[in-house]
Design a protein around this motif. Structure first.
Motif, short mmCIF file in Angstrom:
data_model
loop_
_atom_site.label_atom_id
_atom_site.label_comp_id
_atom_site.label_asym_id
_atom_site.label_seq_id
_atom_site.Cartn_x
_atom_site.Cartn_y
_atom_site.Cartn_z
N CYS A 1 0.80 -1.23 0.00
CA CYS A 1 0.00 0.00 0.00
C CYS A 1 0.83 1.28 0.00
O CYS A 1 0.26 2.38 -0.10
N ASP B 1 -7.97 -2.38 0.13
CA ASP B 1 -6.50 -2.36 0.12
C ASP B 1 -5.94 -3.02 1.37
O ASP B 1 -4.93 -3.73 1.31
N LYS C 1 -8.13 4.10 5.72
CA LYS C 1 -6.83 4.49 5.22
C LYS C 1 -5.75 4.03 6.20
O LYS C 1 -6.03 3.77 7.37
N GLN D 1 0.14 5.70 0.61
CA GLN D 1 -0.44 6.41 -0.53
C GLN D 1 -1.37 5.55 -1.38
O GLN D 1 -2.20 6.08 -2.13
N ASN D 2 -1.26 4.24 -1.25
CA ASN D 2 -2.12 3.35 -2.04
C ASN D 2 -3.12 2.60 -1.18
O ASN D 2 -3.65 1.56 -1.60
N ASP E 1 -11.43 7.53 7.50
CA ASP E 1 -11.43 8.94 7.13
C ASP E 1 -12.82 9.51 7.40
O ASP E 1 -13.82 9.03 6.85
N ASN F 1 -6.59 3.20 0.12
CA ASN F 1 -7.71 4.13 -0.03
C ASN F 1 -9.05 3.56 0.39
O ASN F 1 -10.06 4.26 0.39
N SER F 2 -9.08 2.27 0.75
CA SER F 2 -10.30 1.65 1.24
C SER F 2 -9.92 0.35 1.93
O SER F 2 -8.76 -0.09 1.85
N GLN G 1 -13.87 6.08 4.22
CA GLN G 1 -13.02 4.99 3.75
C GLN G 1 -11.86 4.73 4.72
O GLN G 1 -11.36 5.66 5.37
#
Length: 392
Positions: free
Chosen positions: A112, A242, A191, A235-236, A184, A238-239, A189
């Motif tokens: 991620c 991941d 993170k 950074q990768n 978040d 996002n939900s 989502q």
């Protein structure tokens, strides 16, 4: 170094390893037998982790093999599975430390993180210079983490403010960073964040009174207005999809660790049965003891066959959530059954640490539950084979 296949690898699955992989397994096996097995019972009983083993584990490459940034040679998922077996067959707490450090923490960054985050953190984690932890489970959120996560992340300019609680976080009493998963508040989502444990507002408290994996340092974590820069947000991630990518890989690792734990108990029972004299002969010569040992070996052999195939699917990029879930559910169930039979073979001596079977018996309970309970993994597989979700 001469490589000798374990007697408990009855069908010689290890023969599929390359010569270089066999040599690395042999080195780890020899080091664990000489340096860890003699001391681990005492650390387990005192509920302490032998931190002095971290650097040697790193030097042996155990924390490096899976990652492009640090692997010393090309290696297979099967090889990495047998490393997990070797760790757990000596001690499941040591195997769990590596699973958290190398799988959950480093894996989160590898899967991620950005290129810059991977380049910065993975070499440090692989060298044991930085100890990592993985903060997903919460006091009121375990199996329902996908929907029930209560820890929050709120964007504030170039930073994020984290608030919430985590529970059962391995390595967290002495970790340098913890991967914190938070919801978040803006988009709802999940993170991920690389949180240095020295950050103001971060507090970890050791969980006492465990009957399983006592050497693992699990902690309750409280996050009170913990400020994390955007540069430390994965950074990768996002939900929760991941997050699930990390769990998919590590569930397969837990299945391998379950095999190692079962093997540890089995080997302790075989050794004891050959040495314990009753009715004028070793109990190994009694039919009922042989029955327990053969049933145990059958469970071990079937489990290795399953996780070997899982590793092959990992290599091919075809492993799905339900594949990892079935392996975790099946192998930990067979492990739990096996350690009970092996403890039984030792009679009264099966409940004291002197003969090691008791440690495997107790530790199996944690492996059975963490990284997704049997029931939750069953529902993942059930959804895949019926097309119907039955989670609630």
């Amino acid at each position: 170094m001469t490589f000798e296949t374990l007697a408990s690898d009855f069908y010689d699955f290890e023969s599929a390893l390359s010569d270089q992989e066999k040599e690395a397994v042999a080195k780890l096996r020899a080091w664990l037998e000489s340096e860890v097995r003699p001391i681990i019972g005492d650390y387990w009983e005192r509920a302490e982790f032998p931190k002095q083993i971290v650097k040697p584990l790193a030097d042996l490459g155990v924390l490096s093999y899976a990652w492009d940034e640090t692997k010393p040679f090309e290696n297979s998922a099967l090889f990495r599975g047998f490393l997990a077996v070797e760790l757990a067959r000596v001690d499941a707490s040591v195997g769990t430390f590596v699973g958290v450090q190398n799988g959950l923490a480093t894996g989160s960054i590898s899967i991620c993180g950005s290129k810059e985050q991977r380049e910065e953190w993975i070499p440090k984690l692989a060298a044991g210079e930085v100890i990592g932890a993985f903060g997903l489970t919460e006091p009121l959120s375990g199996s329902d983490s996908a929907q029930g996560l209560r820890t929050t992340a709120k964007r504030d300019g170039d930073s994020w403010v984290l608030n919430g609680q985590k529970r059962w976080i391995g390595n967290a009493t002495f970790s340098d960073i913890t991967i914190i998963w938070a919801k978040d508040v803006e988009d709802g989502q999940v993170k991920g964040f690389i949180v240095p444990t020295s950050t103001p507002g971060y507090e970890a408290t050791k969980i006492e009174g465990k009957i399983s994996l006592r050497a693992v340092q699990n902690a309750d974590i409280t996050l009170t207005d913990v400020v994390v820069p955007e540069s430390l947000r994965l950074q990768n991630a996002n939900s929760f999809k991941d997050t699930a990518k990390v769990l998919r890989a590590t569930r397969a690792d837990v299945a391998w660790a379950a095999v190692g734990t079962a093997i540890g108990a089995y080997e302790a029972a075989v050794k004891y049965s050959q040495e314990r004299i009753q009715f004028g002969k070793p109990i190994a010569s009694h039919q009922l003891i042989q029955d327990l040992l053969v049933k145990s070996l059958g469970n071990i052999t079937a489990s290795i066959a399953m996780v070997k195939r899982v590793s092959e699917m990992q290599e091919a990029g075809t492993l799905r959530d339900e594949h990892a879930a079935l392996a975790k559910a099946f192998c930990t169930s067979r492990m739990r059954e096996t350690v009970a039979w092996c403890r039984e073979a030792l009679g009264g001596n099966g409940i004291v640490l002197d003969y090691q079977a008791a440690r495997y018996f107790a530790d199996a309970e944690a492996l059975y539950s963490y990284e997704g309970t049997r029931e939750m993994n069953t529902l993942i597989v059930g959804r895949a084979i019926t097309g119907k979700a039955a989670f609630v």
